[in-house]
Design an enzyme around this catalytic site. Structure first.
Site, short mmCIF file in Angstrom:
data_model
loop_
_atom_site.label_atom_id
_atom_site.label_comp_id
_atom_site.label_asym_id
_atom_site.label_seq_id
_atom_site.Cartn_x
_atom_site.Cartn_y
_atom_site.Cartn_z
CD GLU A 126 -2.77 1.41 0.16
OE1 GLU A 126 -2.93 2.55 -0.33
OE2 GLU A 126 -3.36 0.41 -0.28
CB SER B 220 -7.87 9.91 -1.37
OG SER B 220 -7.00 9.12 -0.60
CG ASP C 65 -11.88 3.12 1.37
OD1 ASP C 65 -10.81 2.49 1.39
OD2 ASP C 65 -11.97 4.31 1.02
CG HIS D 21 -9.42 4.80 -1.42
ND1 HIS D 21 -9.97 5.55 -0.40
CD2 HIS D 21 -8.38 5.53 -1.92
CE1 HIS D 21 -9.30 6.69 -0.29
NE2 HIS D 21 -8.34 6.70 -1.20
#
Length: 737
Positions: free
Chosen positions: A203, A603, A678, A710
């Site tokens: 990630e 985001s 998410d 997401h």
């Protein structure tokens, strides 16, 4: 109160009747087929012998589905090698593979999403619907695995004798000659995994691999990760057909990470040796490589606070390691993939030790800096030792474009640009550094791809994608508005900030503005001369009369370390002040209605939307926050601690940075959006904000998306998302007229 928005068609009072007749771009067309960007091949690779150029191409009638294609570089003929519909089973992906795709930001893609060439240039390994296939250039496809679980991270060994992959959290080696499989590791299962990268590596560290072959096929280095120390969080994946509850190990900031080990296996005997990673287990395994001759393993060890990075050399037979060199920083170190071992034992490497990312050569403990200046080297595409040249992608000419340069590696010299000004370029090279595959674009030109020699000569179009004739974007290009680029001063009154501005034509009077913001570190730039997925959407909004404005604040990448470091232990400060400086500049422009400035972001951009509404009540007519981080304590260790420190010792930095702390200061209309499954910016971020605003009787609107992670994208849902946003902005912004 909370108002759930209906998805009906907005009245669109911002729309000029004349413009509506001239411009037929609609949300349905934006997200329909064929894609407006035209053919956009992905994962372009040259076969080891240089004859074939392969890529993944999406279908004109289903832009989310990709098939494998091959082009003969000698004749120019092209053919589909693997039809994902013909060979795919349609089997549902395992949760592990689905999460890997989410990490790679390809969760909305279907069909073939990866492949790997064999060393003899005759076959390709193709993962499809959880299984592995071997495709030949004659069109034949052989299925290698047929199991109820997914085979992850399939890789062909460098010499082509084996295929390795991860099944049920153990590493498996498949002998291509005999067809036999051998499980190389044992003990995988539960919190223990072999051969795959752990969560934060995928990630945040951009390390997607968990096993690495030596160049001679003799050794394979394998990561073992144990998530036992990682706290378990309950994640509810709320979908349209019900809710699935996952007990997910998620390393929130200030909590324990997975325990990571590195082992080297002798492939012939199966014997393993544990690598000495050092005495401190609380570190990050950042990168793993092999020397060119395969006699030594190289790995990068990053400290938990990310202020120290060691490069170590390992004897694969004994596991003994030694530090070759160390990078340090007062704030944080940006990881990269720019390590290139050379035949003489020296290394090419990029470092920010002089304040900007530049190319260096390390040899026997001595450093030679090969590039200099107030600009950034982003990627090292390759190196030709015989010619004494390295090939780097950098923004030497302008911060708005990435270009390919040839750089002498014997000593510092003048870089030579090999690609065309007026475009941003991404580059792939073959292993011999004899050919380049260039994918270039601009704000007016969707991605184009060509093949050329390493000198940039002898170009051959792979996908010209010219916007003319029957190109999907051609009907709309004539009325598209060209962006204006410029600079304004940051809130400090000294630093130059770059902006991108779209001003609609054919409208009378000052116009409303949508401040399109991201603003975060790492991947936060909005201002560049390149084609991004949002350009057709932005053009659609411009056709409705909106001014679209973006500014790259301090804290965003590619402008040098000092520019980034402004947010160290102070997220939500300099970047917010700089965006407000941009708004102040906008208000002075004659084409702007200062009462009708709205802000949108997703985001980190969603976080910025909230922080801007909190910092300057009354400044914005409305704000749209998509999937925002509201409490940084809910986000993961590697990303959050890099910028804010450890919340166990730096609690004040988190309190100031969080969007919940001053949430009740929001006075302007807010639309909150979030995918209900998410697992990156978890849904708890939005529910925490909802609860705080409700308790203080602060009104807002919300729309949530069951089953989406997401990124809320896909046929139908993208139209719904943007019609929801458009309705909200049309209603709230027009109220300020």
């Amino acid at each position: 109160m909370i108002r759930i928005l209906a998805a009906g068609l907005a009245a669109l009072s911002l729309t000029s009747p004349v413009m509506a007749q001239q411009n037929k771009l609609t949300l349905e067309r934006l997200y329909g087929n064929p894609p407006l960007s035209g053919p956009t091949p992905r994962l372009l690779k040259l076969s080891p012998d240089g004859r074939w150029l392969t890529s993944l191409r999406n279908r004109p009638d289903e832009k989310e589905r990709f098939d494998l294609w091959a082009l003969d570089t000698r004749t120019g003929s092209e053919k589909m090698l693997v039809d994902s519909k013909a060979f795919g089973t349609g089997a549902a992906l395992s949760e592990a593979e689905r999460m890997q795709r989410e990490r790679a930001r390809i969760a909305d893609q279907k069909g073939i999403v990866a492949y790997d060439w064999s060393a003899d240039s005759k076959t390709l390994l193709v993962p499809l619907d959880g299984d592995l296939y071997l495709a030949s250039l004659d069109g034949k496809v052989r299925r290698l695995t047929d199991t109820p679980t997914s085979e992850l991270d399939g890789t062909v060994s460098p010499k082509g004798g084996f295929v390795s992959f991860v099944r049920d959290q153990n590493l498996v080696v498949h002998d291509l000659a005999s067809g036999k499989e051998r499980v190389l590791t044992e003990g995988g299962g539960g919190p223990v995994s072999w051969g795959t990268a752990e969560f934060v590596a995928q990630e945040e560290m951009h390390r997607t691999r968990g096993h690495w072959w030596s160049p001679d096929d003799r050794w394979i280095a394998v990561e073992r990760s144990d998530e036992t120390p990682v706290a378990i969080v309950t994640r509810a994946a709320i979908g349209a057909d019900g809710t699935r509850v996952y007990q997910q190990r998620y390393p929130k900031a200030g909590t324990d990470n997975a325990l990571v080990e590195l082992h080297v296996f002798d492939v012939a005997s199966g014997r393993s040796t544990k690598v000495d990673l050092g005495t401190n287990p609380d570190i990050y395994l950042a990168r793993v490589d092999w020397t060119k001759d395969g006699k030594a393993l190289l790995f990068q060890r990053e400290s938990r606070d990310q202020k120290r990075l060691d490069l170590l050399r390992v004897d694969p037979a004994t596991g003994k390691s030694e530090v070759l060199f160390t990078e340090t920083a007062k704030t944080w170190i940006n990881l990269h993939d720019n390590l290139k071992p050379l035949a003489d034992g020296s290394l090419l490497w990029t470092s920010e030790r002089d304040g900007f990312s530049h190319l260096y050569r390390w040899k026997a403990g001595k450093w030679t800096q090969l590039t200099h200046g107030a600009w950034q080297v982003k990627d090292m595409a390759g190196a030709d030792e015989a010619k004494g040249l390295a090939y780097v992608v950098a923004n030497r000419d302008t911060p708005l474009e990435w270009q390919l340069y040839a750089v002498p590696i014997g000593a510092a010299g003048e870089p030579k640009r090999l690609t065309d000004a007026g475009f941003s370029n991404a580059v792939e090279m073959d292993k011999a550094a004899a050919h380049i595959i260039v994918t270039r674009s601009s704000t007016a030109q969707p991605p184009q791809t060509y093949l050329a020699s390493a000198s940039g000569q002898g170009r051959r179009w792979i996908e010209e994608n010219r916007v003319s004739g029957d190109h999907p974007y051609a009907p709309f290009a004539a009325t598209a508005v060209a962006p204006k680029f410029g600079t304004i001063k940051a809130a400090d009154g000294v630093t130059d900030l770059h902006y991108k501005l779209y001003v609609p034509t054919g409208f009378a009077g000052p116009r409303p503005v949508l401040l399109w913001v991201y603003g975060g570190p790492g991947a936060g730039r909005q201002v560049a001369n390149e084609w991004i997925r949002d350009i057709p959407l932005q053009q659609y909004l411009v056709s409705k009369g909106w001014v679209i404005f973006s500014v790259d604040n301090r804290g965003t990448p590619d402008r040098g370390k000092a520019f980034e470091d402004a947010i160290f232990h102070a997220m939500g400060s300099a970047e917010v002040a700089d965006q407000l400086a941009g708004v102040a500049w906008l208000k002075r422009q004659p084409f702007v209605d200062p009462r009708r400035i709205a802000v949108y972001g997703w985001s980190y951009g969603g976080y910025m939307t909230l922080k801007l509404l909190e910092a300057a009540p009354g400044t914005f007519a409305a704000g749209v926050a998509g999937a925002p981080v509201t409490r940084w304590e809910l986000y993961d260790t590697h990303y959050t601690e890099r910028y804010l420190g450890d919340p166990r010792t730096d609690a004040a930095a988190y309190e100031k940075a969080d969007a919940l702390t001053n949430a009740t200061a929001i006075k302007d209309p807010l639309l909150l959006l979030h995918g209900m499954s998410d697992d990156n910016v978890v849904f708890d971020n939005s529910t925490a904000l909802m609860a705080k605003l409700q308790a203080a009787a602060v009104p807002f609107e919300t729309m949530v998306y069951p089953g989406f992670g997401h990124g809320v994208r896909g046929p139908g849902v993208s139209v719904h998302l943007w019609r929801t946003i458009e309705n909200f902005l049309d209603r709230e912004v027009e109220a300020k007229r």
